[in-house]
Write an enzyme that holds these catalytic residues in place. Structure first.
Site: not given
Ligand code: HMG
Ligand code: MG
Length: 302
Positions: A16-17, A210, A241, A250
């Site tokens: 994933r990450d 990380h 990320c 990581n």
């Molecule tokens: P948004 O654009 O604000 O979403 O994104 P929305 O709610 O306004 O919806 C817009 C469109 O997205 C819609 O589709 C929804 O259906 C669709 P449309 O009508 O335009 O066709 N949608 C989705 N589709 C599939 N799956 C979903 C989903 N949600 C909405 N779950 C959102 C908001 C949160 C979805 C977006 O910002 C997002 O996906 N962000 C994730 C980013 C990410 O993955 N970052 C990396 C992970 S976190 C990380 O790495 C840190 C960690 O490792 C810890 C650390 O290191 O600190 C965990």
């Molecule tokens: Mg991370």
């Protein structure tokens, strides 16, 4: 006085990450083979993928296909990351039995990573937790930017502790404290963990460092002294990320396990098999492993 744990549960996050941060999206079959190889190493928790928006993270758009393809071992947990109820419903439909949610200790990073401020993202998490409860699924909570933010700089340990306490109070069984951009140094990491442990019991805390500035293993050692016993890591040091400017991999699982075994801390992990899994994914990514152990093995093989 140190309080080293007798054993550590390593949470393997490369699928994933790691893969969310690679430019090229790998075929689902390669991801499936990676996860199955990791499952054969003795790991007890392997994060499989994320059900975030495929527009935001196209590299993991095949999460359902990967979930369907892996050979799940009964003694291994296979959580997936979800950002909201839409992701949760996709995870449930794909047969997930555990999920992870994420919030940040920085308002700016929260906006960049999830298009929502901290409070709004906690409301989303609340809704995910409700669905999880109805489906009998445990939820892990990530808190990002605990040792610094790419947009805001320093983050106060008391803010981190307060948010960790809220995530635990909402029902997350474990809080993983993420140094998302690898800004921390060992003593800062230990101070942050000590501050959080005043609010949330140490056995409900994990660390997720990380290694951007080469401090991850040293920070982990400092936190092990406080007794933390769950550590996130990624084979070959993959990770990062896409929405955290300057974040790199990581801490490498192989190097972490080498450290732990060297301290006689049990992990249940076969280090040679783990190193092989790192080499496997690096061959598909056409790059040298980020782990020191992987680099030694890579030189022998090439
Ligand atoms: P948004 O654009 O604000 O979403 O994104 P929305 O709610 O306004 O919806 C817009 C469109 O997205 C819609 O589709 C929804 O259906 C669709 P449309 O009508 O335009 O066709 N949608 C989705 N589709 C599939 N799956 C979903 C989903 N949600 C909405 N779950 C959102 C908001 C949160 C979805 C977006 O910002 C997002 O996906 N962000 C994730 C980013 C990410 O993955 N970052 C990396 C992970 S976190 C990380 O790495 C840190 C960690 O490792 C810890 C650390 O290191 O600190 C965990
Ligand atoms: Mg991370």
């Amino acid at each position: 006085m140190n309080n080293f744990p007798e054993s550590v549960r390593v949470v393997e996050v490369s699928a994933r990450d790691g893969l969310q941060n690679e430019k090229q999206a790998l075929p689902a079959a390669v991801k499936i083979e990676l996860i199955d190889r990791l499952g054969a190493c003795g790991l007890s928790t392997i994060e499989v993928s994320s059900f975030v928006s495929p527009r935001w993270v196209p590299q993991l758009a095949d999460a359902a296909e990967v979930m369907a393809g892996i050979s799940k071992k009964p003694d291994v947990r296979y959580p997936v990351l979800v950002p909201n109820t839409e992701g949760m419903q996709r995870a449930i439909a794909a047969g997930a039995s555990e999920v992870a949610v994420f919030a940040a200790a920085s308002e700016s990073f929260s906006q960049k990573n999830s298009n929502a401020g901290i409070e709004e993202s906690l409301q989303r998490i609340e809704a995910v937790l409700q669905l999880a409860k109805e489906n009998g699924m445990p939820v892990r909570g990530y808190l990002s930017c605990v040792l610094g933010c790419p947009y805001e700089g320093d983050i106060s340990a008391s803010v981190v502790a307060g948010l960790a306490e809220r995530l635990a109070g909402m029902g997350c069984y474990e809080i993983s404290l993420g140094d998302t951009i690898g800004a921390g140094t060992p003593l800062a990491a230990r101070e942050m963990l000590a501050a959080v442990a005043e609010k949330v019991a140490m056995d409900k805390l994990a660390i997720h460092f990380h290694d951007t500035r080469g401090q991850a293993l040293a920070g982990i050692f400092a936190c092990l002294e406080l007794g933390v016993s769950v550590i996130d890591a990624s084979v070959a040091g993959l990770g990062g990320c896409p929405y955290a400017k300057g974040a790199s991999g990581n801490v490498a699982s192989e190097d972490l396990v080498y450290l732990l075994h060297g301290m006689a801390i049990r992990t249940g992990i076969d280090l040679d098999a783990l190193t092989d899994a790192g080499l496997f994914i690096c061959r598909h990514l056409d790059r040298v492993p980020g782990s020191r152990l992987g680099q030694i093995a890579w030189r022998h093989q090439n």
